[in-house]
Write a protein that holds these residues in place. Structure first.
Motif, PDB file in Angstrom:
ATOM      1  N   VAL A 435       0.883  -0.995   0.065  1.00  0.00           N
ATOM      2  CA  VAL A 435      -0.041   0.083   0.121  1.00  0.00           C
ATOM      3  C   VAL A 435       1.025   1.284  -0.011  1.00  0.00           C
ATOM      4  O   VAL A 435       0.805   2.232  -0.692  1.00  0.00           O
ATOM      5  N   ASN A 436       1.793   1.226   0.841  1.00  0.00           N
ATOM      6  CA  ASN A 436       2.716   2.555   0.934  1.00  0.00           C
ATOM      7  C   ASN A 436       3.593   2.505  -0.186  1.00  0.00           C
ATOM      8  O   ASN A 436       3.707   3.841  -0.777  1.00  0.00           O
ATOM      9  N   VAL A 437       4.079   1.520  -1.021  1.00  0.00           N
ATOM     10  CA  VAL A 437       4.924   1.720  -2.095  1.00  0.00           C
ATOM     11  C   VAL A 437       4.120   2.198  -3.194  1.00  0.00           C
ATOM     12  O   VAL A 437       4.800   3.016  -3.941  1.00  0.00           O
ATOM     13  N   LEU A 444      -2.306   4.720  -7.530  1.00  0.00           N
ATOM     14  CA  LEU A 444      -3.231   4.708  -6.300  1.00  0.00           C
ATOM     15  C   LEU A 444      -4.345   3.448  -6.528  1.00  0.00           C
ATOM     16  O   LEU A 444      -4.721   3.137  -5.698  1.00  0.00           O
ATOM     17  N   ASP A 445      -4.688   3.197  -7.984  1.00  0.00           N
ATOM     18  CA  ASP A 445      -5.691   2.212  -7.850  1.00  0.00           C
ATOM     19  C   ASP A 445      -4.957   0.961  -7.112  1.00  0.00           C
ATOM     20  O   ASP A 445      -5.805   0.275  -6.632  1.00  0.00           O
ATOM     21  N   ARG A 470      -5.564   7.508   3.406  1.00  0.00           N
ATOM     22  CA  ARG A 470      -4.565   8.534   2.775  1.00  0.00           C
ATOM     23  C   ARG A 470      -4.550   8.473   1.250  1.00  0.00           C
ATOM     24  O   ARG A 470      -4.627   9.123   0.410  1.00  0.00           O
ATOM     25  N   VAL A 471      -5.030   7.115   0.930  1.00  0.00           N
ATOM     26  CA  VAL A 471      -4.868   6.794  -0.635  1.00  0.00           C
ATOM     27  C   VAL A 471      -6.008   7.438  -1.150  1.00  0.00           C
ATOM     28  O   VAL A 471      -5.984   7.942  -2.437  1.00  0.00           O
ATOM     29  N   LEU A 472      -7.018   7.270  -0.684  1.00  0.00           N
ATOM     30  CA  LEU A 472      -8.433   7.834  -0.983  1.00  0.00           C
ATOM     31  C   LEU A 472      -8.332   9.307  -1.007  1.00  0.00           C
ATOM     32  O   LEU A 472      -8.868   9.879  -2.208  1.00  0.00           O
ATOM     33  N   GLU A 564       7.970  10.307   0.499  1.00  0.00           N
ATOM     34  CA  GLU A 564       6.706  10.801   0.854  1.00  0.00           C
ATOM     35  C   GLU A 564       6.137  11.778  -0.165  1.00  0.00           C
ATOM     36  O   GLU A 564       6.705  12.795  -0.382  1.00  0.00           O
ATOM     37  N   PRO A 565       5.007  11.464  -0.716  1.00  0.00           N
ATOM     38  CA  PRO A 565       4.328  12.471  -1.938  1.00  0.00           C
ATOM     39  C   PRO A 565       4.001  13.824  -1.418  1.00  0.00           C
ATOM     40  O   PRO A 565       3.911  14.889  -2.034  1.00  0.00           O
TER      41      PRO A 565
END
Length: 593
Positions: A435-437, A444-445, A470-472, A564-565
């Motif tokens: 998930v993090n990578v 993101l999907d 966070r992803v959403l 971190e984006p």
């Protein structure tokens, strides 16, 4: 001014300037060559460091000698005693010019070799090894069943399973499913063919253990899962003293039955032998250590491992287990950060005293340098040694991926974590890392899919709902994020996400309230996350303020600051580079390793 010019002209006349340039050029070349040889030959770090300091110390003496002495046809003489007619300073100057040019050409050649041959070769080897493993024969070792009368030897059966798994995972061209996924089928009623499909393997090794006192009966069988066909089976009636021989015989029989084409000349791996009682205690330590969420069972695991080492102080697997447990205890608060990592370092170094080429010990030390000492350069070098010694070990692959994220090498981390998932397809921890990578790679999907898989496997896994949220939010889905964060049990994570979600929804008053509450309650524990939230708001001043606070608190979240984006909008600020340098990241951190 005249005096300064006069001194400068005298320096040039005596060839001191050219001597200095030639010294620096030659010294740089020597250091670079030793560094390259160090990577290839796995030389100790002190060799290159010693050369650097030796050359640094020698520099002023060399310049002083250039000023005082001069080469003449009859030898070295003091400059003050050489007449102008006898001096060959001009010839010496021309020779120095040639030396400088020649060594600059050599430096260029070394840089080309390093960049386009050695570096590319390393990358090619890393990729090809993963491709090879992906195309290798696939097998899973299911938990051996305990058929003892009292059913009190589950730890022994589980330990035997792990030892066989570890042995087979060292065989070239054999891809072995990791423990977490195979042990999820312990006592399962599923058919072998169904288990094989879920694990995506072609072969299954299963068996049983019957232990009575010092007597053992071990049965093992190898099954072709696709054809539901038994390829080999054997029963061993031995004493506990022969357990290591049995393990070696089983692994050899599996390799032979599968007709694996070994791609190198290395002999098949052998079990680490020790006193049978020490081995029994070690297996009990392993059994307890798998309950990493229970601090008391980890304490019991440490006790068993220490008892094993009291019998055999050189038993490497027990020292490795201790190194791993001590790090876990440091992170979960059972031990202080300093005490836990200090003990873990001592345990890993003890392994290298006994077994200098132990890959896992190097990988653990690299992880300690990363998480505890923030010595990223040393972590990178130690991890490289671990990979060279055993690049197929799943644990080393996972630790390498963690280091790659820390160094900003997102693509490498992604490749490694995807390979880890193929080795351990039912391990929620792997999907948690994925998930993090994927999030850092802006895929993101796929990050959403990995989060859902992790939640399916372990619904209450720590912080997974936080990362899913966070992803959403990164997908610009604040309403879905608002729903997702409700499942997160940790208050600190919830407060940060509520602050960010409501900021995205333009409800600043609510956002500020949640952020202020986060700061009030979790300033010490979540300084890094507070910096993230301010950067998310594009509040640059407060983002850097809290990054500095996180640095002073040694917040481990900073390990991922490069990837971190949320911090990418800070990268063009002059303070960003200063902060990265303060952290100690190597200049090549963002380059592919």
């Amino acid at each position: 001014m005249k005096r300064k010019n006069s001194f400068w002209n005298e320096l040039k006349r005596r060839n001191v300037i050219k001597s200095a340039i030639s010294y620096v050029v030659v010294a740089w070349l020597l250091i670079r060559i030793v560094a390259l040889l160090g990577d290839i030959l796995e030389m100790p770090l002190w060799i290159s460091k010693s050369l650097f300091y030796l050359l640094l110390i020698g520099f002023p003496f060399y310049l002083l000698g250039s000023w005082i002495y001069e080469f003449t046809p009859t030898g070295i003489k003091r400059t003050s005693k050489v007449t102008e007619s006898a001096s060959i300073r001009k010839k010496t100057g021309k020779r120095l010019n040639k030396i400088i040019i020649a060594f600059l050409v050599l430096i260029l050649a070394v840089l080309i070799v390093d960049r386009f041959i050695i570096t590319d070769k390393k990358a090619e080897n890393n990729i090809s090894s993963l491709v090879l493993a992906t195309n290798a024969t696939t097998i899973a070792v299911l938990p051996f069943q305990d058929f003892s009368e009292q059913k009190d030897n589950a730890y022994f059966a589980d330990g035997l399973t792990e030892e066989l798994l570890n042995l087979l995972s060292q065989v070239t061209n054999l891809k072995v499913t990791s423990r977490t996924s195979t042990f999820s089928f312990k006592n399962s009623e599923l058919k072998i063919t169904d288990i094989a499909k879920k694990l995506n393997v072609s072969y299954i090794l299963e068996g049983s253990v019957r232990k009575s006192g010092n007597l053992l009966r071990i049965t093992a069988q190898l099954i072709d899962a696709k054809n539901d066909k038994h390829l080999w089976s054997e029963t061993y009636d031995r004493t506990l003293d022969n357990i290591f021989v049995i393990q070696d015989e089983v692994s050899e029989a599996v390799v032979k039955a599968l007709e694996i084409n070994l791609l190198d000349t290395k002999p098949l791996p052998k079990s680490k032998k020790t006193n049978p009682e020490a081995y029994k205690l070690y297996l009990q330590a392993i059994h307890e250590s798998h309950f990493s969420s229970d601090p008391q069972q980890l304490i019991q695991a440490v006790s068993f491992a220490k008892q094993a080492l009291a019998i055999d102080s050189n038993y490497v697997p027990a020292w490795l287990l201790l190194a791993n447990i001590y790090q876990t205890q440091a992170n979960n608060g059972t031990l202080t950060f300093d005490e836990g990592y200090g003990l873990a370092t001592k345990a890993a170094k003890k392994v290298l005293e006994i077994e200098p080429n132990n890959a896992l010990a190097y990988a653990y030390l690299a992880d300690i340098e990363l998480g505890y000492n923030w010595d990223f350069t040393k972590a990178k070098k130690l991890n490289a040694i671990a990979l060279k010694l055993d690049g197929s070990n799943p644990e080393i692959i996972n630790l390498t991926a963690v280091l790659a994220i820390a160094l900003g090498n997102i693509e490498k981390a992604l490749r490694l974590q995807e390979y880890s998932a193929s080795l351990d397809p039912l391990n929620p921890d792997i999907y948690y890392q994925l998930v993090n990578v994927y999030y850092c790679a802006n895929r993101l999907d796929e990050a959403v899919d990995a989060a859902k898989k992790c939640i399916e496997l372990q619904p209450n896994r720590y912080a997974i709902h936080y990362y899913y949220t966070r992803v959403l939010l990164q997908q610009n889905k604040p309403n879905e994020a608002l729903e997702a964060i409700k499942a997160e049990k940790d208050e600190g994570w919830r407060l940060q996400m509520y602050a960010d979600i409501y900021f995205k929804l333009n409800e600043k008053e609510k956002s500020d309230a949640y952020l202020n509450e986060l700061i009030l309650k979790y300033e010490q524990e979540m300084a890094y996350q507070i910096a993230e939230s301010y950067s998310f708001r594009r509040d640059t001043e407060n983002a850097f303020k809290w990054l500095d606070i996180a640095y002073k608190l040694h917040d481990v979240g900073l390990n991922e600051v490069l990837s971190e984006p949320r911090f990418r909008n800070l990268h063009n600020d002059k303070r960003w580079q200063l902060f990265i340098e303060k952290m100690g990241f190597p200049e090549t951190a963002n380059d592919t390793q």
